[in-house]
Design a protein around this motif. Structure first.
Motif, PDB file in Angstrom:
ATOM      1  N   GLU A   1     -40.388-109.314  25.586  1.00 36.55           N
ATOM      2  CA  GLU A   1     -39.738-108.028  25.357  1.00 36.55           C
ATOM      3  C   GLU A   1     -40.340-106.897  26.180  1.00 36.55           C
ATOM      4  OE1 GLU A   1     -39.900-107.525  21.086  1.00 36.55           O
ATOM      5  OE2 GLU A   1     -37.902-108.397  20.862  1.00 36.55           O
ATOM      6  N   VAL A   2     -41.236-107.236  27.090  1.00 33.17           N
ATOM      7  CA  VAL A   2     -41.812-106.213  27.967  1.00 33.17           C
ATOM      8  C   VAL A   2     -40.824-105.897  29.091  1.00 33.17           C
ATOM      9  CG1 VAL A   2     -43.634-105.740  29.649  1.00 33.17           C
ATOM     10  CG2 VAL A   2     -44.205-106.813  27.481  1.00 33.17           C
ATOM     11  N   GLY A   3     -40.707-104.622  29.427  1.00 34.91           N
ATOM     12  CA  GLY A   3     -39.907-104.229  30.581  1.00 34.91           C
ATOM     13  C   GLY A   3     -38.415-104.365  30.406  1.00 34.91           C
ATOM     14  N   LEU A   4     -37.934-104.210  29.177  1.00 31.91           N
ATOM     15  CA  LEU A   4     -36.484-104.139  28.987  1.00 31.91           C
ATOM     16  C   LEU A   4     -35.981-102.841  29.620  1.00 31.91           C
ATOM     17  CD1 LEU A   4     -36.203-105.399  25.306  1.00 31.91           C
ATOM     18  CD2 LEU A   4     -35.245-106.516  27.320  1.00 31.91           C
ATOM     19  N   CYS A   5     -34.805-102.901  30.201  1.00 33.02           N
ATOM     20  CA  CYS A   5     -34.324-101.788  31.016  1.00 33.02           C
ATOM     21  C   CYS A   5     -33.072-101.150  30.429  1.00 33.02           C
ATOM     22  CB  CYS A   5     -34.027-102.292  32.426  1.00 33.02           C
ATOM     23  SG  CYS A   5     -33.556-101.008  33.592  1.00 33.02           S
ATOM     24  N   SER A   6     -33.029 -99.807  30.439  1.00 35.61           N
ATOM     25  CA  SER A   6     -31.851 -99.056  30.004  1.00 35.61           C
ATOM     26  C   SER A   6     -31.522 -97.978  31.028  1.00 35.61           C
ATOM     27  CB  SER A   6     -32.097 -98.406  28.635  1.00 35.61           C
ATOM     28  OG  SER A   6     -32.078 -99.362  27.607  1.00 35.61           O
ATOM     29  N   LEU A   7     -30.254 -97.620  31.068  1.00 39.44           N
ATOM     30  CA  LEU A   7     -29.758 -96.617  32.019  1.00 39.44           C
ATOM     31  C   LEU A   7     -29.255 -95.388  31.281  1.00 39.44           C
ATOM     32  CD1 LEU A   7     -28.674 -95.698  34.851  1.00 39.44           C
ATOM     33  CD2 LEU A   7     -26.572 -96.961  34.296  1.00 39.44           C
ATOM     34  N   LEU A   8     -29.599 -94.219  31.796  1.00 37.58           N
ATOM     35  CA  LEU A   8     -29.035 -92.960  31.313  1.00 37.58           C
ATOM     36  C   LEU A   8     -27.833 -92.634  32.189  1.00 37.58           C
ATOM     37  CD1 LEU A   8     -29.203 -90.422  29.491  1.00 37.58           C
ATOM     38  CD2 LEU A   8     -30.650 -89.398  31.273  1.00 37.58           C
ATOM     39  N   ASP A   9     -26.629 -92.722  31.609  1.00 38.70           N
ATOM     40  CA  ASP A   9     -25.422 -92.542  32.423  1.00 38.70           C
ATOM     41  C   ASP A   9     -24.702 -91.234  32.157  1.00 38.70           C
ATOM     42  OD1 ASP A   9     -24.524 -93.170  29.873  1.00 38.70           O
ATOM     43  OD2 ASP A   9     -22.826 -94.364  30.585  1.00 38.70           O
TER      44      ASP A   9
ATOM     45  N   VAL B   1     -34.913 -97.294  24.322  1.00 43.31           N
ATOM     46  CA  VAL B   1     -34.982 -98.007  25.592  1.00 43.31           C
ATOM     47  C   VAL B   1     -34.798 -99.507  25.372  1.00 43.31           C
ATOM     48  CG1 VAL B   1     -36.515 -98.635  27.511  1.00 43.31           C
ATOM     49  CG2 VAL B   1     -36.400 -96.262  26.715  1.00 43.31           C
ATOM     50  N   MET B   2     -35.363-100.030  24.313  1.00 45.94           N
ATOM     51  CA  MET B   2     -35.292-101.470  24.051  1.00 45.94           C
ATOM     52  C   MET B   2     -33.924-101.908  23.539  1.00 45.94           C
ATOM     53  SD  MET B   2     -38.981-102.458  22.394  1.00 45.94           S
ATOM     54  CE  MET B   2     -38.625-104.204  22.556  1.00 45.94           C
ATOM     55  N   ALA B   3     -33.170-100.983  22.966  1.00 40.50           N
ATOM     56  CA  ALA B   3     -31.979-101.361  22.208  1.00 40.50           C
ATOM     57  C   ALA B   3     -30.830-101.896  23.046  1.00 40.50           C
ATOM     58  CB  ALA B   3     -31.502-100.173  21.368  1.00 40.50           C
ATOM     59  N   SER B   4     -30.497-101.237  24.155  1.00 42.75           N
ATOM     60  CA  SER B   4     -29.283-101.629  24.870  1.00 42.75           C
ATOM     61  C   SER B   4     -29.337-101.208  26.326  1.00 42.75           C
ATOM     62  CB  SER B   4     -28.048-101.013  24.195  1.00 42.75           C
ATOM     63  OG  SER B   4     -28.114 -99.600  24.243  1.00 42.75           O
ATOM     64  N   VAL B   5     -28.375-101.722  27.096  1.00 40.88           N
ATOM     65  CA  VAL B   5     -28.352-101.463  28.536  1.00 40.88           C
ATOM     66  C   VAL B   5     -28.051-100.003  28.850  1.00 40.88           C
ATOM     67  CG1 VAL B   5     -25.918-102.054  28.854  1.00 40.88           C
ATOM     68  CG2 VAL B   5     -27.517-102.409  30.738  1.00 40.88           C
ATOM     69  N   LEU B   6     -27.246 -99.344  28.008  1.00 37.33           N
ATOM     70  CA  LEU B   6     -26.965 -97.916  28.153  1.00 37.33           C
ATOM     71  C   LEU B   6     -27.624 -97.162  27.004  1.00 37.33           C
ATOM     72  CD1 LEU B   6     -23.186 -97.844  29.172  1.00 37.33           C
ATOM     73  CD2 LEU B   6     -25.175 -97.526  30.659  1.00 37.33           C
ATOM     74  N   LEU B   7     -28.327 -96.099  27.314  1.00 42.05           N
ATOM     75  CA  LEU B   7     -29.000 -95.325  26.274  1.00 42.05           C
ATOM     76  C   LEU B   7     -27.985 -94.637  25.366  1.00 42.05           C
ATOM     77  CD1 LEU B   7     -31.857 -93.721  28.366  1.00 42.05           C
ATOM     78  CD2 LEU B   7     -32.156 -95.309  26.463  1.00 42.05           C
TER      79      LEU B   7
ATOM     80  N   LEU C   1     -33.374 -95.038  35.381  1.00 37.43           N
ATOM     81  CA  LEU C   1     -33.580 -96.262  34.617  1.00 37.43           C
ATOM     82  C   LEU C   1     -34.891 -96.142  33.855  1.00 37.43           C
ATOM     83  CD1 LEU C   1     -32.609 -98.718  37.461  1.00 37.43           C
ATOM     84  CD2 LEU C   1     -31.307 -98.408  35.358  1.00 37.43           C
ATOM     85  N   PHE C   2     -34.979 -96.818  32.702  1.00 36.72           N
ATOM     86  CA  PHE C   2     -36.174 -96.707  31.867  1.00 36.72           C
ATOM     87  C   PHE C   2     -36.623 -98.096  31.416  1.00 36.72           C
ATOM     88  CE2 PHE C   2     -33.612 -92.915  31.537  1.00 36.72           C
ATOM     89  CZ  PHE C   2     -34.532 -91.932  31.862  1.00 36.72           C
ATOM     90  N   PHE C   3     -37.951 -98.289  31.432  1.00 40.33           N
ATOM     91  CA  PHE C   3     -38.553 -99.551  31.038  1.00 40.33           C
ATOM     92  C   PHE C   3     -39.583 -99.296  29.944  1.00 40.33           C
ATOM     93  CE2 PHE C   3     -37.210-100.020  35.418  1.00 40.33           C
ATOM     94  CZ  PHE C   3     -36.722-101.317  35.506  1.00 40.33           C
ATOM     95  N   ASN C   4     -39.624-100.176  28.934  1.00 42.49           N
ATOM     96  CA  ASN C   4     -40.712-100.094  27.970  1.00 42.49           C
ATOM     97  C   ASN C   4     -41.935-100.771  28.592  1.00 42.49           C
ATOM     98  OD1 ASN C   4     -39.140-102.599  27.498  1.00 42.49           O
ATOM     99  ND2 ASN C   4     -40.727-103.044  25.979  1.00 42.49           N
ATOM    100  N   GLY C   5     -43.060-100.088  28.545  1.00 44.07           N
ATOM    101  CA  GLY C   5     -44.248-100.576  29.235  1.00 44.07           C
ATOM    102  C   GLY C   5     -45.113-101.513  28.436  1.00 44.07           C
ATOM    103  N   SER C   6     -44.779-101.738  27.154  1.00 50.09           N
ATOM    104  CA  SER C   6     -45.589-102.640  26.337  1.00 50.09           C
ATOM    105  C   SER C   6     -44.744-103.210  25.210  1.00 50.09           C
ATOM    106  CB  SER C   6     -46.797-101.899  25.744  1.00 50.09           C
ATOM    107  OG  SER C   6     -46.365-100.902  24.823  1.00 50.09           O
ATOM    108  N   SER C   7     -45.234-104.316  24.662  1.00 50.41           N
ATOM    109  CA  SER C   7     -44.549-104.956  23.548  1.00 50.41           C
ATOM    110  C   SER C   7     -45.489-105.966  22.906  1.00 50.41           C
ATOM    111  CB  SER C   7     -43.267-105.653  24.018  1.00 50.41           C
ATOM    112  OG  SER C   7     -42.607-106.280  22.936  1.00 50.41           O
ATOM    113  N   GLU C   8     -45.110-106.422  21.705  1.00 50.00           N
ATOM    114  CA  GLU C   8     -45.923-107.424  21.019  1.00 50.00           C
ATOM    115  C   GLU C   8     -45.717-108.815  21.604  1.00 50.00           C
ATOM    116  OE1 GLU C   8     -44.967-107.119  16.909  1.00 50.00           O
ATOM    117  OE2 GLU C   8     -46.018-105.214  16.629  1.00 50.00           O
TER     118      GLU C   8
END
Length: 398
Positions: free
Chosen positions: A271-279, A230-236, A260-267
């Protein structure tokens, strides 16, 4: 890359004209020099640390050219320095090449993988004695050393040109995102005013896998989207999904194409709430428990890819960052995210913007593939040329 270079002292199978010797006989490593900040003076002399050039001084300790690698901290990186320099005490350096070609020694050292000589249980430290006794075979003909180093330097130059171009394209894309996703710049044909919306108007969130233990992962017919995915890129990346055992009758939320997917936590809050799409459609797909999904309503006037790009833009990052809560680890409330307000253009403009950014990403992806192939080619060249498996003709560098 660690090239197989080691040779026995009694090995007579090395290529004709090549000799077996220790690294001490090729180019002995010497320890760098301390340089406290209080004694550092502004200048043009590079100070080379284990990780490379990090500062400059007004006085050189050794004459160039030189080869530098890490003594402590970062091990394995090798640096070539053309002019005079100051090797920091975190490094080991060479300027006495025992008659060998300096750039050939640089490529030889880069192929060895000095991290293999690490010792100690705390900060990694290179055992110089072990490194010095490591045996290699090298061409005794300095002209052959020149040909090998020039061939590998040409490969390095090609790799660097691709890296520079890739960095430029990424910078251009970042600037384009900042302009298009804020309305600062409009695409031709679009003039309608942007309007403010809450994310919750367009859909609802759902959670990841629940009730799973360690033994459930690594096998099974189902797949799950990883936190790093989820954190890596805009498209999964479909290839990054991992196996999980989801038994019949379990109540779990499936991930669907268009979610769409968001990471709910981070250090860090950045980096919280980075978003990726499953296309793409992936059967029996689920989400890890540290992220949450967002399913857009079928009739919502919003483009999913536009949203994914928006929440990775500077503007989107600042908005989500303001919602991050925590001290040592930062968390994002799904409820707070759904209440987040931001300006959006009409759907057709969203789609046009997303298309522009997707085309830029495709160009960047092609360059990344070309760079990966260039590295593979360079690795193959190192393996072949630095072992004598392939010999370059006299006019190879011409």
């Amino acid at each position: 890359m660690d090239v197989t270079l080691s040779a026995s002292a009694t090995d007579d199978c090395h290529p004709k004209g090549w000799v077996s010797c220790s690294l001490r006989e090729v180019a002995p490593l010497q320890r760098g020099f301390d340089l406290p900040r209080s004694k550092r003076r502004e200048g043009a002399v590079p100070v080379v640390y284990s990780n490379g050039i990090e500062s400059f001084h007004n006085r050189a300790m050794v004459k160039g050219p030189g080869v530098v690698t890490g003594r402590s901290g970062t091990l394995g990186k090798v640096h070539y320095v053309e002019g005079d320099f100051w090797p920091h005490n975190t490094s080991l350096w060479v300027t006495s090449f025992c008659g060998n070609v300096p750039r050939f020694v640089y490529h030889l050292f880069a192929a060895i993988g000095f991290e293999r000589f690490a010792s100690g249980s705390g900060v990694p430290t290179l055992n110089r004695s072990d490194a010095h006794t490591f045996r290699v075979v090298v061409p005794s003909d300095k002209n052959e050393q020149h040909r090998i180093s020039e061939a590998l330097s040409t490969a390095d130059a090609w790799i660097q040109s691709l890296r520079d171009l890739l960095a430029k394209k990424r910078q251009i894309k970042q600037g384009t995102m900042q302009e298009l996703l804020t309305g600062r710049k409009r695409l031709p044909g679009f003039t309608d005013k942007w309007t403010t919306h809450r994310l919750g108007e367009f859909g609802a969130t759902y959670g990841g896998l629940t009730g799973k233990v360690k033994k459930d992962f690594g096998h099974g017919a189902a797949r799950f989207i990883t936190f790093m995915g989820v954190m890596a890129s805009v498209l999964l990346d479909v290839d990054g999904f991992q196996a999980v055992d989801v038994r019949a009758g379990e109540v779990q939320s499936k991930a669907l194409k268009g979610d769409l997917f968001f990471n709910g936590s981070s250090e860090t809050p950045e980096e919280v709430g980075l978003c990726s799409l499953l296309d793409v459609d992936v059967p029996d797909l689920y989400l890890n428990s540290f992220c949450f999904g967002f399913r857009v309503k079928s009739n919502a006037p919003v483009d999913r890819l536009f949203l994914a790009y928006y929440f990775r833009s500077n503007q989107g990052r600042e908005l989500v960052k303001s919602l991050a809560q925590g001290a040592t680890r930062y968390n994002l409330s799904k409820t707070a995210l759904l209440k987040l307000e931001f300006a959006l253009p009409e759907l057709s403009e969203q789609q046009a913007i997303a298309l522009v950014l997707a085309e830029m990403d495709a160009e960047i992806g092609a360059l990344e593939g070309k760079l990966a192939k260039a590295w593979q080619l360079k690795d193959g060249m190192m393996q072949a040329l630095l072992t004598g498996a392939i010999r370059l003709p006299v006019d190879a560098a011409a």
